[in-house]
Design an enzyme around this catalytic site. Sequence first.
Site, PDB file in Angstrom:
ATOM      1  N   LYS A 120      14.992  17.079 -25.671  1.00  0.00           N
ATOM      2  CA  LYS A 120      14.637  16.640 -27.027  1.00  0.00           C
ATOM      3  C   LYS A 120      14.604  15.118 -27.123  1.00  0.00           C
ATOM      4  O   LYS A 120      15.643  14.474 -27.213  1.00  0.00           O
ATOM      5  CB  LYS A 120      15.641  17.206 -28.049  1.00  0.00           C
ATOM      6  CG  LYS A 120      15.399  16.725 -29.485  1.00  0.00           C
ATOM      7  CD  LYS A 120      16.358  17.351 -30.479  1.00  0.00           C
ATOM      8  CE  LYS A 120      16.217  16.717 -31.853  1.00  0.00           C
ATOM      9  NZ  LYS A 120      17.206  17.204 -32.834  1.00  0.00           N
ATOM     10  N   ASP A 179      24.087  19.215 -32.312  1.00  0.00           N
ATOM     11  CA  ASP A 179      23.662  17.990 -31.641  1.00  0.00           C
ATOM     12  C   ASP A 179      24.869  17.054 -31.533  1.00  0.00           C
ATOM     13  O   ASP A 179      25.207  16.380 -32.498  1.00  0.00           O
ATOM     14  CB  ASP A 179      22.540  17.288 -32.426  1.00  0.00           C
ATOM     15  CG  ASP A 179      21.230  18.068 -32.394  1.00  0.00           C
ATOM     16  OD1 ASP A 179      21.283  19.316 -32.314  1.00  0.00           O
ATOM     17  OD2 ASP A 179      20.165  17.433 -32.452  1.00  0.00           O
ATOM     18  N   LYS A 188      19.273  15.192 -25.080  1.00  0.00           N
ATOM     19  CA  LYS A 188      18.522  14.535 -26.152  1.00  0.00           C
ATOM     20  C   LYS A 188      18.676  13.031 -26.002  1.00  0.00           C
ATOM     21  O   LYS A 188      19.754  12.555 -25.663  1.00  0.00           O
ATOM     22  CB  LYS A 188      19.072  15.041 -27.493  1.00  0.00           C
ATOM     23  CG  LYS A 188      18.554  14.353 -28.737  1.00  0.00           C
ATOM     24  CD  LYS A 188      19.105  15.039 -29.999  1.00  0.00           C
ATOM     25  CE  LYS A 188      18.853  14.206 -31.241  1.00  0.00           C
ATOM     26  NZ  LYS A 188      19.438  14.802 -32.463  1.00  0.00           N
TER      27      LYS A 188
END
Lengths: 303, 303
Positions: free
Chosen positions: B239, B140, B203
């Site tokens: 996400k 991430d 995300k």
Amino acid sequence: MAKINNTNDEQRLEVLKTYKIYVGGQFPRTESGRYYVVKSKNGDHLANVCQCSRKDFRDAVLAARNAFGGWSARAAFNRGQILYRIAEMLEGRKSQFVDEMTKQGLSLKQANEEVNLSIERLIYYAGWCDKYHAMASTVNPVASSHFNFSSPEPTGVVSVLAPDDSPLLGLVSMMAPIISGGNTCVILASSKYPLSAVTFGEVLGTSDLSGGVVNILTGFVDELLPYFADHMDVNAITLSDQSESQVTLAKEKSVFNLKRVFQYKNINWITEKGQSPYFILDLQEIKTTWHPIENIGGAKASY
Amino acid sequence: MKPNIKIPDFSHTAVVDQVGIEERASRFTKRSIKNETKMNGLLLALNMIDLTTLEGKDTVGKVKQLCTKAMHLHKAYPGLPTVAAVCVYPSMVGVAKKALGDSGVKVASVSTAFPSGQAPTQVKIDDTKYAVENGADEIDMVISRGKFLQGEYNFVFDEIALIKEICGDARLKVILETGELGTYDRVRKASDIAMYAGADFIKTSTGKISPAATMPVTLVMLEAIRDFYYKTGKKIAMKPAGGISKAKLALHYLVMLNEVLGEDWMNNEWFRFGASSLANDLLMQIMKQKTGIYQSSNYFSID
């Protein structure tokens, strides 16, 4: 300038109150949008009252749980001050309660007695807030090298079914010992006489009591009792004049998390039987501490 | 990246209709989801969680505990799915990898000087390499919001492409930190840059900035994914992270996902929730659906 001329009582259109519920310090309506009609003794329409659903109860329990930490951590003396404050607020709104109760069919004498005794009862439990610990705590004789003592602690969130026969005093008499012991509660008001319970919520809302410590719902016992009894985040349930089958149901549903179940049946709340520190102790848990010490029985008093 | 994908001019990306997006997003929250549909939705949401701990105070013990939770969500309900992944700092990747073993739960690691991204490129490279070498299945990364806001889109693009190269087989999630981008137009632009530069996931947030994930922002990103898919035929995963802690909200997100991207995206390969406390709320709702009894957090493990 012309005077507005509809200010006389005969000409004026009275503004009616919307009777809402008291949850988390707010006055929302029921999420269900349902209501039922409360009528006076001679059949006049008095008010539409919220018919609460299980979701209202769920929300109220959440509010009570959130309030529990803060309320139980308050100094006992401070809880007493707040209970006293509720009594002060109730005193100032006496006439409104008398008016509501007489409209619902109580005699003036009964209504006065209900309100006066409710105030007295709040003062009574305000006094007990910082005293029941001393009364109920013990130092226990043990055979090992320990200083062993027990003291009461609040049990948590309590659900309450208020009695029908005493619309305000019954509710206050069941609520006051619960909160003076540091618990929080969700109360289902009498479905027959809900008005004074709702107005009492307004008293609580203006009396230094943190939101969520007391939550008051209106609605029907048969619909809500199962949830009052089986909610896993409720630690005790107190019933009043419910039928035997309702009490059995409450007991059965309470086993999931071993709730304490109390029924205060046939208690005449206007008598001395209606007030006692033992009502506080019903909703306390006893914590016993074993504190290691050097010697037994103070032969060498070194702890 | 496939050679046939033509990189557009990012100074001219699609503009977003702010009012339209917000109205559309709020409409997803009005759906009524009950019974089996609700149960399936809750289980699916549970299976989509990246169970996250990103604190300065994270310890080996805390990460091991989180991994145990990820694999054994609630033993009172046999046959529950696991969460999708555990999300930790690079220093904890090895611990998490070992603790999760062959359970199928993936290890995601934040990197590139999370959460600010304010570090030299070499540091970001080393950060990512370390996580990948320790066995992270997913990375991430955060984009350089400062550079993005200065209009240096090429810098942001190149950085993402560079990190993607280092990731190897690990899937790359690109955190836009939408709370710092300010407008939906910029969120859309950042989404496009990330996808063209090689992101596998986009995300919303780090969880360290408020606002974190919101439904309108997620909708903007889902639409970017949809448009990218139509243009290139390549699926990108989504996400949302931060601020999604209630089961009901998670269901709203699933409704939105289904209505924007369709059933192909309705699994944890293509959609994740970055959350920590969401898992327990989902579990409580699942147990409520199963038993009909409102639950208490006391009976669920701490995460």
